[in-house]
Design a protein around this motif. Sequence first.
Motif, PDB file in Angstrom:
ATOM      1  N   GLY A   1       2.919   5.682  -5.906  1.00 24.04           N
ATOM      2  CA  GLY A   1       1.611   5.232  -6.362  1.00 24.04           C
ATOM      3  C   GLY A   1       0.776   6.316  -7.023  1.00 24.04           C
ATOM      4  O   GLY A   1      -0.438   6.180  -7.139  1.00 24.04           O
TER       5      GLY A   1
ATOM      6  N   VAL B   1      -4.416  -2.736   7.659  1.00 23.02           N
ATOM      7  CA  VAL B   1      -3.393  -3.706   8.103  1.00 23.02           C
ATOM      8  C   VAL B   1      -4.044  -4.901   8.790  1.00 23.02           C
ATOM      9  O   VAL B   1      -3.641  -6.048   8.588  1.00 23.02           O
TER      10      VAL B   1
ATOM     11  N   ARG C   1      -5.793  -7.053   6.118  1.00 18.37           N
ATOM     12  CA  ARG C   1      -4.825  -7.806   5.322  1.00 18.37           C
ATOM     13  C   ARG C   1      -4.267  -8.973   6.129  1.00 18.37           C
ATOM     14  O   ARG C   1      -4.156 -10.087   5.640  1.00 18.37           O
TER      15      ARG C   1
ATOM     16  N   ASP D   1      -6.811  -6.225  -3.334  1.00 18.01           N
ATOM     17  CA  ASP D   1      -5.476  -5.645  -3.437  1.00 18.01           C
ATOM     18  C   ASP D   1      -5.332  -4.586  -2.330  1.00 18.01           C
ATOM     19  O   ASP D   1      -5.673  -3.421  -2.513  1.00 18.01           O
TER      20      ASP D   1
ATOM     21  N   GLY E   1      -2.670  -3.340  -0.880  1.00 16.86           N
ATOM     22  CA  GLY E   1      -1.604  -2.347  -1.076  1.00 16.86           C
ATOM     23  C   GLY E   1      -2.146  -1.124  -1.801  1.00 16.86           C
ATOM     24  O   GLY E   1      -1.934   0.023  -1.387  1.00 16.86           O
ATOM     25  N   GLU E   2      -2.868  -1.389  -2.895  1.00 16.47           N
ATOM     26  CA  GLU E   2      -3.446  -0.301  -3.676  1.00 16.47           C
ATOM     27  C   GLU E   2      -4.437   0.495  -2.817  1.00 16.47           C
ATOM     28  O   GLU E   2      -4.438   1.723  -2.817  1.00 16.47           O
TER      29      GLU E   2
ATOM     30  N   MET F   1      -4.512   0.878   0.362  1.00 11.97           N
ATOM     31  CA  MET F   1      -3.830   1.679   1.375  1.00 11.97           C
ATOM     32  C   MET F   1      -3.256   2.959   0.765  1.00 11.97           C
ATOM     33  O   MET F   1      -3.363   4.030   1.338  1.00 11.97           O
ATOM     34  N   THR F   2      -2.674   2.829  -0.434  1.00 14.60           N
ATOM     35  CA  THR F   2      -2.144   4.023  -1.122  1.00 14.60           C
ATOM     36  C   THR F   2      -3.270   5.007  -1.414  1.00 14.60           C
ATOM     37  O   THR F   2      -3.134   6.210  -1.215  1.00 14.60           O
TER      38      THR F   2
END
Lengths: 478, 275
Positions: free
Chosen positions: A355, B188, B191, B246, B248-249, B251-252
């Motif tokens: 990422g 988590v 989400r 989003d 996932g983004e 979390m990154t």
Amino acid sequence: MSKPKPKIRKEAVPTLKQDPRERIRNFNEVSFGYSEAQAVAEAERCIQCPKPQCIQGCPVGVNIPAFIKEIKERNFDEAIRIVKEKNSLPAICGRVCPQETQCQKFCVLGKVGEPMAIGRLERFVSDYELQRGVTVPLRPKSPTGAKVAVVGSGPAGLTAAADLAKLGHDVVMFEALHAPGGVLMYGIPEFRLPKRIVQAEVDYIKKLGVDAKTDQMIGRLYTIDELLERGFDAVFIGTGAGLPRFMGIPGENLCGIYSANEFLIRVNLMKAYMFPEYDTPIRVGKKVAVIGGGNSAMDSARSALRLGADQVRIIYRRSREEMPTRLEEVENAEEEGIEFQFLTNPRKFIGNERGWVKAIECIRMQLGEPDESGRRRPIPIKGSEAVVDADMVIMAIGNMPNPVIQQTTESLETTKWGTIVIDEETGKTTKEGVYAGGDIVSGVATVISAMGAGRKAARAINEYLMKKKKRLTQHNKI
Amino acid sequence: MYEIVMKRELVPHINLFELSAKEIAAKAKPGQFIILRVDEHGERIPLTIAGVSVEKGTITVVCHEVGKTTRKLGKLEEKDRLLDLLGPLGKPAEIRKFGTVLCVGGGVMVPPLHFQAKAFHEAGNRVIGVIGARTENQLLFQKEMREVCDELHVATDDGTKGQKGLDFLEGLLKERKINRAIATGPIVTLRMVSELTRPYDIPTIVNLIPIMVDGMGMCGACRVTVGGRTMFACVDGPDFDGHQVDFGELMTRLKMYAPQEKLAFVFHEKGELNA
């Protein structure tokens, strides 16, 4: 027989600078400024035009030939007094004003050689004064009793606050960050504008009697209406253009992509260049791409280099001529080895499996007809896409006004770009007793134009307060 | 300077602080946050407000020692002062009568959830509380939550107390008519709650605290993709529609400085040991 005219030297006296190889490893100021002898030598070039052209180029109208004449005669105290009649922040302006598009643009010497180095002379007298200790003008004997809130402590707010305090008003200046100075503190790097200079100028304004509050975000802690309810007779809004723009293209939220604001705040305000001694981290890549062609782009690129990047490249969609940057800084950047890729624009950012950004897909541009800014509009060339490697990207494509005050203030008219609508002459907004100036009105512009707006508004606020006071006294007599 | 008027260790390395901040207390609403700085070298860290007392002129925050700055904060005692305290920041949560409100919170974000749950309760809602933690002795604010919830469920990751994990929510959502869901806590959790409520079309609000620097819209570090558009959590949020975020983004992006944070922490701890 008449005396032969002395020959005027065509070149300005140069200033000494840190060696580029040396300075890319530190954050110390690049330019050393003039010595007394150099300043006097440069001042001697001024021909003291009977009808000086330079003053029209100064947004705050400093009497330039008069202060240069005093430098020539070594009356440095008098020189700084003349500058400060019009400019409350000369040590800053001498360093960051784009003089080549302002005062120096009109200097008649520019027709035959280099124009007078007005900026360097302004810096010289300001530094001279700072070294010796600043004299603070006396406060008027009779305070007016009026209370003014100045929201934002950048160039516009500092100027408005100083002018209003000098006129005898009670001024409280609100800054949302933990240090006053606005963009001068968080935005412009140490190597171009040392923070001790900003601190000294802010101290001067405090000595004028301004109560400078930090950690107070107007719009959240108090609304503009609440300030008026809490006893402020007038409010000046100088909150600047602080919201970073992004391009809205794929991959822009990948890790390693910063706004110039974030990058510069981390480095300048939070001193991330001294991590881990200071707690705020920064992660600088090996191959850094900076998108944009303005001062923030230049500041970001040069900061990244000083933080240890192997290669720093500025990617700009127009050509060199259209860059809205202070000329001296482009030269400094080139000397330091910053690469420039003109007529190129990102299309998307490409990430790795974790990422993080690893490359940028760019497209070549060509210049078309001039747009509303008067600069030729860049148009993409079909099929010219190419991939550029970059493990860090800094987006320096401009800022928008912060929306919080507009969202929380009734009957304050704004434009579709979110800037505040004012009367050009006075800075008066559509709300009674509320004035605005600087980038919050104009969108991103210069330090000095914001100062000019702050000055104009201060004058109008003073008139407003005096009228209000007169009305009240008359009313009380009846 | 902002004084710590009360400090209470909730569990080891998680402390509750009552901070003297009269002006902020008068204005702060559930869902909003503050940014503080412990000392001149410290980071600016965002903490969600967990309560206010207008009478005492204090605000409450709860902080988990996870890195250098939070560890330094954890070491402070009553009567000590913070260098900087800025707030309230962000938009307040939308509190009004919805009917039945499900409030789910995890870990250190349970106390801020309590601030919201209490407000929903006072606005006349039926409040179903769900609080979670890794393990039983990490559970925070059980008693406080019980006082403002019409029913309270407890869950732990390892099943040492209450339900094991949040899967039981599935049943709860099936049985009850829920008009609105609120989630605070680790990504988590946010989400999972959002995914569970989606089939039932329950408006689900998640309270996000991404990495921030200034907290007032300037840096864009806190940008988060919501419904395909980039938003700034500090000025556009911190509350967003959980069905649009989003995660996932997010979390990154939250892990962006993990190596540096660890480095600073290790140096700091080593220094403490040597001192």
